[in-house]
Design a protein around this motif. Structure first.
Motif, PDB file in Angstrom:
ATOM      1  N   ILE A 139     -21.290  38.177 -14.310  1.00  0.00           N
ATOM      2  CA  ILE A 139     -20.671  36.871 -14.156  1.00  0.00           C
ATOM      3  C   ILE A 139     -20.666  36.103 -15.473  1.00  0.00           C
ATOM      4  CG2 ILE A 139     -22.839  35.801 -13.468  1.00  0.00           C
ATOM      5  CD1 ILE A 139     -21.242  33.970 -11.633  1.00  0.00           C
ATOM      6  N   THR A 140     -19.626  35.334 -15.683  1.00  0.00           N
ATOM      7  CA  THR A 140     -19.600  34.355 -16.769  1.00  0.00           C
ATOM      8  C   THR A 140     -19.110  33.041 -16.176  1.00  0.00           C
ATOM      9  OG1 THR A 140     -17.340  34.974 -17.372  1.00  0.00           O
ATOM     10  CG2 THR A 140     -19.129  36.048 -18.573  1.00  0.00           C
ATOM     11  N   THR A 141     -19.763  31.941 -16.507  1.00  0.00           N
ATOM     12  CA  THR A 141     -19.346  30.632 -16.044  1.00  0.00           C
ATOM     13  C   THR A 141     -19.804  29.578 -17.033  1.00  0.00           C
ATOM     14  OG1 THR A 141     -19.574  28.986 -14.278  1.00  0.00           O
ATOM     15  CG2 THR A 141     -21.389  30.514 -14.549  1.00  0.00           C
ATOM     16  N   LYS A 142     -18.962  28.593 -17.271  1.00  0.00           N
ATOM     17  CA  LYS A 142     -19.268  27.554 -18.248  1.00  0.00           C
ATOM     18  C   LYS A 142     -20.442  26.678 -17.793  1.00  0.00           C
ATOM     19  CE  LYS A 142     -14.412  27.316 -19.641  1.00  0.00           C
ATOM     20  NZ  LYS A 142     -13.188  26.481 -19.631  1.00  0.00           N
ATOM     21  N   ASN A 143     -20.380  26.241 -16.549  1.00  0.00           N
ATOM     22  CA  ASN A 143     -21.403  25.315 -16.053  1.00  0.00           C
ATOM     23  C   ASN A 143     -22.634  26.018 -15.512  1.00  0.00           C
ATOM     24  OD1 ASN A 143     -19.714  23.271 -16.739  1.00  0.00           O
ATOM     25  ND2 ASN A 143     -19.021  22.824 -14.661  1.00  0.00           N
ATOM     26  N   LYS A 144     -22.438  27.242 -15.017  1.00  0.00           N
ATOM     27  CA  LYS A 144     -23.531  28.043 -14.485  1.00  0.00           C
ATOM     28  C   LYS A 144     -24.357  27.255 -13.471  1.00  0.00           C
ATOM     29  CE  LYS A 144     -26.782  31.566 -16.065  1.00  0.00           C
ATOM     30  NZ  LYS A 144     -27.567  32.097 -17.201  1.00  0.00           N
ATOM     31  N   TYR A 145     -23.693  26.798 -12.416  1.00  0.00           N
ATOM     32  CA  TYR A 145     -24.385  26.023 -11.384  1.00  0.00           C
ATOM     33  C   TYR A 145     -25.431  26.874 -10.653  1.00  0.00           C
ATOM     34  CZ  TYR A 145     -25.441  23.537  -7.123  1.00  0.00           C
ATOM     35  OH  TYR A 145     -26.128  22.933  -6.102  1.00  0.00           O
ATOM     36  N   VAL A 146     -25.112  28.152 -10.437  1.00  0.00           N
ATOM     37  CA  VAL A 146     -26.001  29.006  -9.634  1.00  0.00           C
ATOM     38  C   VAL A 146     -27.169  29.481 -10.486  1.00  0.00           C
ATOM     39  CG1 VAL A 146     -26.151  31.084  -8.214  1.00  0.00           C
ATOM     40  CG2 VAL A 146     -24.134  29.645  -8.087  1.00  0.00           C
ATOM     41  N   THR A 147     -28.128  28.578 -10.677  1.00  0.00           N
ATOM     42  CA  THR A 147     -29.412  28.879 -11.306  1.00  0.00           C
ATOM     43  C   THR A 147     -30.499  28.299 -10.422  1.00  0.00           C
ATOM     44  OG1 THR A 147     -29.463  26.850 -12.615  1.00  0.00           O
ATOM     45  CG2 THR A 147     -28.401  28.767 -13.614  1.00  0.00           C
ATOM     46  N   ASN A 148     -31.705  28.803 -10.562  1.00  0.00           N
ATOM     47  CA  ASN A 148     -32.801  28.343  -9.714  1.00  0.00           C
ATOM     48  C   ASN A 148     -32.978  26.824  -9.768  1.00  0.00           C
ATOM     49  OD1 ASN A 148     -36.013  27.592 -10.132  1.00  0.00           O
ATOM     50  ND2 ASN A 148     -35.554  28.658  -8.220  1.00  0.00           N
ATOM     51  N   ALA A 149     -32.730  26.215 -10.918  1.00  0.00           N
ATOM     52  CA  ALA A 149     -32.926  24.772 -11.073  1.00  0.00           C
ATOM     53  C   ALA A 149     -32.060  23.962 -10.113  1.00  0.00           C
ATOM     54  CB  ALA A 149     -32.625  24.361 -12.515  1.00  0.00           C
ATOM     55  N   ASN A 150     -30.942  24.548  -9.661  1.00  0.00           N
ATOM     56  CA  ASN A 150     -30.039  23.844  -8.743  1.00  0.00           C
ATOM     57  C   ASN A 150     -30.196  24.280  -7.294  1.00  0.00           C
ATOM     58  OD1 ASN A 150     -28.778  22.405 -10.873  1.00  0.00           O
ATOM     59  ND2 ASN A 150     -27.532  24.209 -11.351  1.00  0.00           N
ATOM     60  N   CYS A 151     -31.123  25.180  -7.034  1.00  0.00           N
ATOM     61  CA  CYS A 151     -31.313  25.693  -5.660  1.00  0.00           C
ATOM     62  C   CYS A 151     -32.271  24.758  -4.916  1.00  0.00           C
ATOM     63  CB  CYS A 151     -31.858  27.119  -5.719  1.00  0.00           C
ATOM     64  SG  CYS A 151     -31.807  27.969  -4.134  1.00  0.00           S
ATOM     65  N   LYS A 152     -31.752  23.633  -4.447  1.00  0.00           N
ATOM     66  CA  LYS A 152     -32.608  22.567  -3.924  1.00  0.00           C
ATOM     67  C   LYS A 152     -32.254  22.082  -2.523  1.00  0.00           C
ATOM     68  CE  LYS A 152     -33.505  20.623  -8.537  1.00  0.00           C
ATOM     69  NZ  LYS A 152     -33.323  19.427  -9.417  1.00  0.00           N
ATOM     70  N   LYS A 153     -31.145  22.530  -1.981  1.00  0.00           N
ATOM     71  CA  LYS A 153     -30.722  22.021  -0.674  1.00  0.00           C
ATOM     72  C   LYS A 153     -31.634  22.570   0.432  1.00  0.00           C
ATOM     73  CE  LYS A 153     -26.730  21.847   2.437  1.00  0.00           C
ATOM     74  NZ  LYS A 153     -25.325  22.296   2.644  1.00  0.00           N
ATOM     75  N   PRO A 154     -32.277  21.699   1.239  1.00  0.00           N
ATOM     76  CA  PRO A 154     -33.203  22.185   2.268  1.00  0.00           C
ATOM     77  C   PRO A 154     -32.476  22.990   3.359  1.00  0.00           C
ATOM     78  CG  PRO A 154     -33.543  19.845   1.824  1.00  0.00           C
ATOM     79  CD  PRO A 154     -32.257  20.225   1.162  1.00  0.00           C
ATOM     80  N   ASN A 155     -33.007  24.128   3.653  1.00  0.00           N
ATOM     81  CA  ASN A 155     -32.573  24.960   4.782  1.00  0.00           C
ATOM     82  C   ASN A 155     -33.528  26.139   4.855  1.00  0.00           C
ATOM     83  OD1 ASN A 155     -31.131  25.766   7.000  1.00  0.00           O
ATOM     84  ND2 ASN A 155     -29.258  26.293   5.900  1.00  0.00           N
TER      85      ASN A 155
END
Length: 240
Positions: free
Chosen positions: A218-234
């Motif tokens: 994968i290549t992405t400019k913003n790279k949202y899918v990183t552990n730092a953004n994995c915060k939504k409770p479920n």
């Protein structure tokens, strides 16, 4: 299993406790699930070609036989998951026999993204799937497997596909202990998968997303899918 004493004491005198049963089937293969039939890993197939396992037919037959042999199994609630090679086989069953199952939880799965065609994604985009991996997995790189596949599911319009990505695999009895990143199943089986990505934000990142068709990376400019953004409770088990 019967309800605890508090439930029973609060029931009418003529009520009976409800019996609740879960069937668990754990199957092993004599080599590896990713055996293409000659003892070699099927991830070595040319890019763009399905990863095919020599165990596909016999594994699915065993599952079908087990369900038929236990007629009280609720066929609307059959879940399947696996780790590593088992995560690969979970993905394989999604693509080959997905309608038989209700939901899937592939953990550190090894189905290479460059072996998954757009047609395969379209075929299974409406299934219920929860991916789990750790960023520091050096055995199965999530950036060439589950991460780009997750992006592609959302790009195709999936509504019930989830992802939990850890940074490291830490111990529970000894929180200072850190295991190799491939052991992300520790979190699943300790019921610690309680965060996920916000899919709306992943979708916002889709215009920045691309992947190499040969390596699947994968290549992405913003790279949202990183552990730092994995915060939504479920919670994965509650979701299942």
């Amino acid at each position: 299993w019967y309800g605890d004493h508090r439930d029973l004491h609060s029931c009418p005198h003529d009520a009976l406790p409800i019996s609740i049963c879960a069937y668990v089937l754990v199957l092993q293969s004599p080599t590896m699930w990713m055996d293409r039939g000659d003892g070699q890993y099927n991830s070595n197939s040319p890019a763009g070609q399905k990863q095919e396992s020599c165990y596909d037919a016999v594994l699915f037959s065993a599952i079908q036989d087990y369900v038929k042999s236990n007629p009280d199994i609720d066929t609307n609630r059959i879940y399947i998951g696996g780790c590593s090679n088992g995560g690969y086989m979970t993905m394989n069953l999604i693509f080959e026999h997905g309608d038989f199952f209700t939901a899937f939880y592939p953990i550190c799965e090894a189905y290479m993204n460059n072996h998954i065609s757009d047609e395969m994604i379209e075929q299974v985009k409406d299934y219920n799937i929860w991916f789990i991996a750790s960023e520091d997995d050096t055995t199965v790189n999530p950036l060439t497997t589950s991460v780009p596949t997750f992006y592609r599911f959302l790009k195709a319009g999936s509504k019930n596909v989830h992802y939990t990505l850890f940074d490291h695999v830490r111990g529970t009895d000894d929180p200072k202990a850190t295991y190799i990143g491939h052991f992300s199943w520790i979190y699943a089986f300790n019921d610690q998968v309680d965060k996920e990505f916000d899919n709306d934000k992943v979708i916002e990142d889709l215009p920045n997303f691309d992947f190499d068709p040969y390596t699947g990376a994968i290549t992405t400019k913003n790279k949202y899918v990183t552990n730092a953004n994995c915060k939504k409770p479920n919670n994965m088990w509650t979701w299942l």
